[in-house]
Design a protein around this motif. Structure first.
Motif: not given
Length: 431
Positions: A87-112
């Motif tokens: 639902f993002v429409t601007t660069w600012e919204m997209y930047f915040v969205s990618r920041l939030a999505i990056g949190v799921i990269g922590a999944s690796f730690v739980i798996t290990q």
């Protein structure tokens, strides 16, 4: 085994959602949001950079509430933010969205963390490496699948135009993450005996008067050496996952689908390469002890750097693909070898150690992306420089040492496991 399979599936889907934007960036997302080249790189840095802090936090969370609840919370959060990015429409919204999505990269730690507590020391290397390797496949599969999913959404009438077809595609990984979150809640436990909330004595905790688990990990120099080494292997995988399709499109003038397909080969090596690194770490420990695991890690990282230098010199497409596959083999074996060492650094603070070392990969990826952004160098030049740096970083592993007590404990545990396996074989023969 339920925990093993669900942990790699959860990790796979988190990686799939984390990198879902990468193969669509140049053809649809960038033009749809009118993003500049620098904004695309900044978005990648944001998504990878925030994971540094997320991994540190999630590692500590695993020590406190266990891997089961940690994964359920993370998968649910991931489903929300990945679907919301549509639902993002601007660069600012997209930047915040990618920041939030990056949190799921922590999944690796739980798996290990989860596979480390579920499996015995003589197989923990291959268990960690295989769960992580199969999970990492999500980063490669998304290179192939997201363009196809996006095109399918357009064909099915869920998108109004070629440029907006990426938006409904983001709901696919989100729905799958919610499904696995439910399965994780229903079919896994924190440790072999059950859940920490029912068995508080099983939850790791510092003894009275000792440093907190997190601080005991932070104060161990070996943790930071592994942090740097993981920046040299997994950090490079993250960077290549995010830039490989663009590299082939710009250098060899390939189409989006062709470039994405070739780039996917890099991630698809996780099917066996990371497992091989962990398995060989377990094998070397039988003859060389914990030091044998470390020497294997050093060797494979030095070769990884050399393979990246070779890849950077290839101007003929078939040779470039072959060199990339060779580099992928060593980078992923180095990751498996790293986490065949991690479980033996500090067993009480396993979550914190895993979180810090795992964060090193993201720090490396951010550094590589920042250099690309600020130096003005081409990707080809960057790969050459990074290859040399990786080989040098690999040599740092020679400073990792274990006490005689640690080595003795590992040998005794290995002997007990071998005796137990032998007794089981004798029972089977008798039956």
């Amino acid at each position: 085994m339920r925990s093993f399979h669900l942990s790699w599936m959860a990790f796979f889907l988190c990686f799939f959602g984390w990198f879902a934007h990468a193969p669509l960036m140049n053809s649809t997302i960038g033009p749809d949001l009118d993003l500049t080249k620098d904004q695309k790189i900044i978005a990648f840095i944001a998504s990878v950079g925030v994971t540094i802090f997320a991994r540190l936090g999630v590692g500590n969370l695993c020590d406190k509430i266990g891997p089961r609840k940690s994964y359920i919370y993370l998968l649910t959060f991931g489903a929300v933010v990945v679907s919301a990015s549509a639902f993002v429409t601007t660069w600012e919204m997209y930047f915040v969205s990618r920041l939030a999505i990056g949190v799921i990269g922590a999944s690796f730690v739980i798996t290990q963390y989860h596979t480390s507590v579920m499996f015995a020391p003589n197989v923990v290397g291959i268990a960690n490496a295989t769960s992580a390797g199969w999970g990492n496949l999500g980063g490669g599969v998304t290179q192939i699948m997201m363009p196809l999913i996006a095109s399918g959404m357009l064909a099915a009438g869920f998108a109004d135009s070629e440029l907006s077809k990426w938006r409904p595609a983001m709901f696919v990984p989100a729905i799958l993450m919610l499904l696995v979150a439910f399965l994780y809640w229903k079919y896994t436990t924190d440790c072999p005996k059950g859940n920490y909330e029912d068995l508080p004595e099983e939850r790791p905790q510092a003894a009275k008067g000792e440093k907190s688990l997190f601080m005991s990990a932070v104060s161990d120099k070996r943790v930071w050496v592994l942090f740097a080494m993981y920046a040299g292997c997994f950090g490079m995988e993250l960077f290549v996952n995010g830039r490989a399709a663009t590299y082939y499109q710009t250098k060899f003038a390939l189409s989006e689908n062709m470039a994405g397909g070739i780039a996917a080969l890099f991630g698809l090596m996780n099917l066996f390469a990371r497992s091989m690194g962990g398995w060989l770490g377990d094998k070397f420990s039988k003859t060389g002890g914990l030091e044998g695991r470390v020497k294997w890690l050093v060797a494979v990282m030095v070769v990884e750097g050399m393979a990246l230098v070779l890849f950077s010199r290839m101007d003929y497409l078939p040779f470039a693909i072959t060199a990339m596959i060779g580099f992928s083999l060593f980078v992923q074996m180095a990751e498996g070898a790293t986490f065949s060492v991690v479980p033996f650094i500090n067993k009480k603070a396993l979550g914190s150690v895993s979180g810090i070392v795992g964060a090193g990969g993201n720090v490396g990826a951010v550094i590589y992306a920042q250099y690309l952004l600020r130096s003005g160098s081409s990707l080809e030049e960057c790969f050459l420089i990074y290859g040399i740096a990786v080989s040098v970083i690999g040599l740092l592993g020679l400073t990792i040492k274990f006490s005689e007590a640690d080595e003795k404990s590992a040998i005794e545990e290995q002997e007990k496991l071998e005796a137990f396996e032998a007794s089981l074989q004798n029972e089977n023969i008798a039956i």
